[in-house]
Design a protein around this motif. Structure first.
Motif, PDB file in Angstrom:
ATOM      1  N   SER A  64       0.816  -1.215   0.000  1.00 44.39           N
ATOM      2  CA  SER A  64       0.000   0.000   0.000  1.00 44.39           C
ATOM      3  C   SER A  64       0.848   1.263   0.000  1.00 44.39           C
ATOM      4  N   ARG A  65       1.915   1.241   0.746  1.00 43.36           N
ATOM      5  CA  ARG A  65       2.782   2.410   0.821  1.00 43.36           C
ATOM      6  C   ARG A  65       3.484   2.649  -0.516  1.00 43.36           C
ATOM      7  N   ILE A  66       3.904   1.577  -1.156  1.00 43.58           N
ATOM      8  CA  ILE A  66       4.549   1.697  -2.459  1.00 43.58           C
ATOM      9  C   ILE A  66       3.579   2.300  -3.477  1.00 43.58           C
ATOM     10  N   ASN A  67       2.364   1.761  -3.510  1.00 37.24           N
ATOM     11  CA  ASN A  67       1.361   2.286  -4.444  1.00 37.24           C
ATOM     12  C   ASN A  67       1.075   3.754  -4.180  1.00 37.24           C
ATOM     13  N   TYR A  68       1.020   4.116  -2.912  1.00 38.93           N
ATOM     14  CA  TYR A  68       0.742   5.497  -2.530  1.00 38.93           C
ATOM     15  C   TYR A  68       1.855   6.438  -2.992  1.00 38.93           C
ATOM     16  N   ILE A  69       3.099   6.020  -2.831  1.00 38.28           N
ATOM     17  CA  ILE A  69       4.237   6.836  -3.241  1.00 38.28           C
ATOM     18  C   ILE A  69       4.175   7.141  -4.733  1.00 38.28           C
ATOM     19  N   PHE A  70       3.871   6.120  -5.528  1.00 38.17           N
ATOM     20  CA  PHE A  70       3.758   6.330  -6.972  1.00 38.17           C
ATOM     21  C   PHE A  70       2.555   7.211  -7.318  1.00 38.17           C
ATOM     22  N   LEU A  71       1.421   6.957  -6.670  1.00 36.67           N
ATOM     23  CA  LEU A  71       0.219   7.743  -6.947  1.00 36.67           C
ATOM     24  C   LEU A  71       0.452   9.229  -6.700  1.00 36.67           C
ATOM     25  N   LYS A  72       1.015   9.555  -5.559  1.00 36.34           N
ATOM     26  CA  LYS A  72       1.205  10.948  -5.186  1.00 36.34           C
ATOM     27  C   LYS A  72       2.130  11.676  -6.175  1.00 36.34           C
ATOM     28  N   LYS A  73       3.223  11.034  -6.530  1.00 38.57           N
ATOM     29  CA  LYS A  73       4.177  11.692  -7.425  1.00 38.57           C
ATOM     30  C   LYS A  73       3.614  11.839  -8.830  1.00 38.57           C
ATOM     31  N   ILE A  74       2.921  10.807  -9.316  1.00 39.01           N
ATOM     32  CA  ILE A  74       2.362  10.896 -10.663  1.00 39.01           C
ATOM     33  C   ILE A  74       1.249  11.941 -10.710  1.00 39.01           C
ATOM     34  N   CYS A  75       0.476  12.050  -9.645  1.00 34.75           N
ATOM     35  CA  CYS A  75      -0.521  13.131  -9.580  1.00 34.75           C
ATOM     36  C   CYS A  75       0.171  14.488  -9.699  1.00 34.75           C
ATOM     37  N   GLU A  76       1.298  14.616  -9.047  1.00 31.91           N
ATOM     38  CA  GLU A  76       2.063  15.876  -9.130  1.00 31.91           C
ATOM     39  C   GLU A  76       2.525  16.130 -10.563  1.00 31.91           C
ATOM     40  N   ILE A  77       3.010  15.089 -11.235  1.00 33.09           N
ATOM     41  CA  ILE A  77       3.453  15.220 -12.625  1.00 33.09           C
ATOM     42  C   ILE A  77       2.296  15.657 -13.520  1.00 33.09           C
ATOM     43  N   LEU A  78       1.106  15.132 -13.251  1.00 32.82           N
ATOM     44  CA  LEU A  78      -0.069  15.427 -14.066  1.00 32.82           C
ATOM     45  C   LEU A  78      -0.821  16.686 -13.623  1.00 32.82           C
ATOM     46  N   ASN A  79      -0.311  17.348 -12.576  1.00 34.06           N
ATOM     47  CA  ASN A  79      -0.962  18.544 -12.024  1.00 34.06           C
ATOM     48  C   ASN A  79      -2.348  18.225 -11.457  1.00 34.06           C
ATOM     49  N   ILE A  80      -2.455  17.091 -10.782  1.00 32.09           N
ATOM     50  CA  ILE A  80      -3.677  16.707 -10.082  1.00 32.09           C
ATOM     51  C   ILE A  80      -3.471  16.982  -8.597  1.00 32.09           C
ATOM     52  N   ASP A  81      -4.334  17.799  -8.005  1.00 31.93           N
ATOM     53  CA  ASP A  81      -4.144  18.179  -6.604  1.00 31.93           C
ATOM     54  C   ASP A  81      -5.248  17.646  -5.686  1.00 31.93           C
ATOM     55  N   THR A  82      -5.934  16.616  -6.110  1.00 32.13           N
ATOM     56  CA  THR A  82      -7.007  16.015  -5.307  1.00 32.13           C
ATOM     57  C   THR A  82      -6.479  15.502  -3.969  1.00 32.13           C
ATOM     58  N   LYS A  83      -7.246  15.690  -2.939  1.00 31.44           N
ATOM     59  CA  LYS A  83      -6.902  15.155  -1.615  1.00 31.44           C
ATOM     60  C   LYS A  83      -7.000  13.632  -1.649  1.00 31.44           C
ATOM     61  N   ILE A  84      -5.946  12.928  -1.199  1.00 38.06           N
ATOM     62  CA  ILE A  84      -5.940  11.470  -1.147  1.00 38.06           C
ATOM     63  C   ILE A  84      -5.880  11.023   0.309  1.00 38.06           C
ATOM     64  N   THR A  85      -6.853  10.206   0.705  1.00 32.63           N
ATOM     65  CA  THR A  85      -6.927   9.718   2.081  1.00 32.63           C
ATOM     66  C   THR A  85      -7.017   8.183   2.074  1.00 32.63           C
ATOM     67  N   TRP A  86      -7.096   7.604   3.279  1.00 34.35           N
ATOM     68  CA  TRP A  86      -7.177   6.147   3.427  1.00 34.35           C
ATOM     69  C   TRP A  86      -8.516   5.780   4.080  1.00 34.35           C
ATOM     70  N   SER A  87      -9.099   4.682   3.658  1.00 33.73           N
ATOM     71  CA  SER A  87     -10.360   4.244   4.262  1.00 33.73           C
ATOM     72  C   SER A  87     -10.192   3.947   5.750  1.00 33.73           C
ATOM     73  N   SER A  88      -8.976   3.566   6.160  1.00 32.44           N
ATOM     74  CA  SER A  88      -8.731   3.263   7.574  1.00 32.44           C
ATOM     75  C   SER A  88      -8.836   4.503   8.456  1.00 32.44           C
ATOM     76  N   GLU A  89      -8.892   5.679   7.853  1.00 29.87           N
ATOM     77  CA  GLU A  89      -9.057   6.912   8.619  1.00 29.87           C
ATOM     78  C   GLU A  89     -10.515   7.128   9.025  1.00 29.87           C
ATOM     79  N   TYR A  90     -11.406   6.298   8.460  1.00 29.91           N
ATOM     80  CA  TYR A  90     -12.840   6.445   8.722  1.00 29.91           C
ATOM     81  C   TYR A  90     -13.368   5.293   9.571  1.00 29.91           C
ATOM     82  N   ASN A  91     -14.501   5.527  10.229  1.00 29.96           N
ATOM     83  CA  ASN A  91     -15.178   4.459  10.965  1.00 29.96           C
ATOM     84  C   ASN A  91     -15.961   3.625   9.959  1.00 29.96           C
ATOM     85  N   LEU A  92     -15.602   2.352   9.828  1.00 29.93           N
ATOM     86  CA  LEU A  92     -16.179   1.496   8.803  1.00 29.93           C
ATOM     87  C   LEU A  92     -17.263   0.598   9.379  1.00 29.93           C
ATOM     88  N   ILE A  93     -18.330   0.425   8.609  1.00 27.14           N
ATOM     89  CA  ILE A  93     -19.432  -0.424   9.048  1.00 27.14           C
ATOM     90  C   ILE A  93     -19.566  -1.605   8.089  1.00 27.14           C
TER      91      ILE A  93
END
Length: 230
Positions: A118-147
């Protein structure tokens, strides 16, 4: 209006994945879901002199059928050099390879000591978003209360994120209970992956499903012109 998408993380995914990120205000990585073998979580497609090829990160799965994506561990770091050498060999002649090669090589180096997929995928996602000028907020589902419940869990995340609209991948039409979103006054939209323009690729017949790196190496700053969200 706040629009949210929720998807499992993929290894350097294709253009459609990044279009989804760019079409929402918050993109939630759904990484507390069960890891699935022979899927996009730890691998993706590139074009080579020999045709289409999968590049895969080796992960521990034996006896871990129920492990979550964010619990999935990488077996060794040998894949780092293997993947980078494979990209170099097959994309060195791409028009913009030299422009981005150092950046992508540094990403691989950052991942050399990473233990979790997951961390590896996240590292690539964040940098490629930067290359593409995408500034969307990226979060993790584990930050939420899941039902419990497939749709209930998605609705719950959307509510906690303050979403007015949920953008789903088209495959989820098979299981999503539309009325549960309607009951919470959350609009439901489905991503449309059709209608992408072809661009000049190396190595034969055109292929849409390749990693976004294929576009970046071939198109450079013109990549956005061949996506749907710009």
């Amino acid at each position: 209006m706040k629009k949210v998408a929720i998807l499992q993380s993929n290894y350097i995914p294709w253009k459609g994945y990044f279009d989804m990120i760019n079409m929402v205000d918050e993109f939630v990585l759904y990484d507390d879901m069960q890891y699935t073998k022979r899927d996009w979580r730890n691998r993706n497609i590139i074009k080579t002199f020999q045709g289409m090829q999968w590049i895969s990160i080796p992960v521990a799965t034996k006896g871990k059928f129920y492990q979550k994506i964010n619990e999935t561990e990488v077996i060794s770091s040998e894949w780092v050099d293997e993947h980078w050498k494979t990209l170099q060999y097959n994309y060195a002649r791409a028009k913009h390879f030299d422009e981005y090669s150092e950046t992508i090589k540094e990403l691989y180096e950052q991942c050399r000591e990473e233990k979790y997929l997951s961390r590896i995928n996240y590292i690539f996602l964040k940098k490629i978003c930067e290359i593409l000028n995408i500034d969307t907020k990226i979060t993790w589902s584990s930050e939420y209360n899941l039902i419990d419940g497939k749709t209930e869990k998605l609705v719950g995340i959307c509510k906690q994120a303050g979403a007015d609209c949920y953008l789903s991948g088209p495959a989820a039409k098979d299981y999503i209970e539309n009325e549960l979103f309607a009951n919470e006054s959350i609009a439901l939209e489905y991503m449309d992956y059709s209608g992408y323009k072809e661009y000049s690729q190396l190595h034969g017949e055109f292929l849409h499903s390749v990693t976004i790196l294929d576009m970046i190496f071939n198109l450079g700053k013109e990549t956005n012109q061949y996506m749907k969200s710009f």
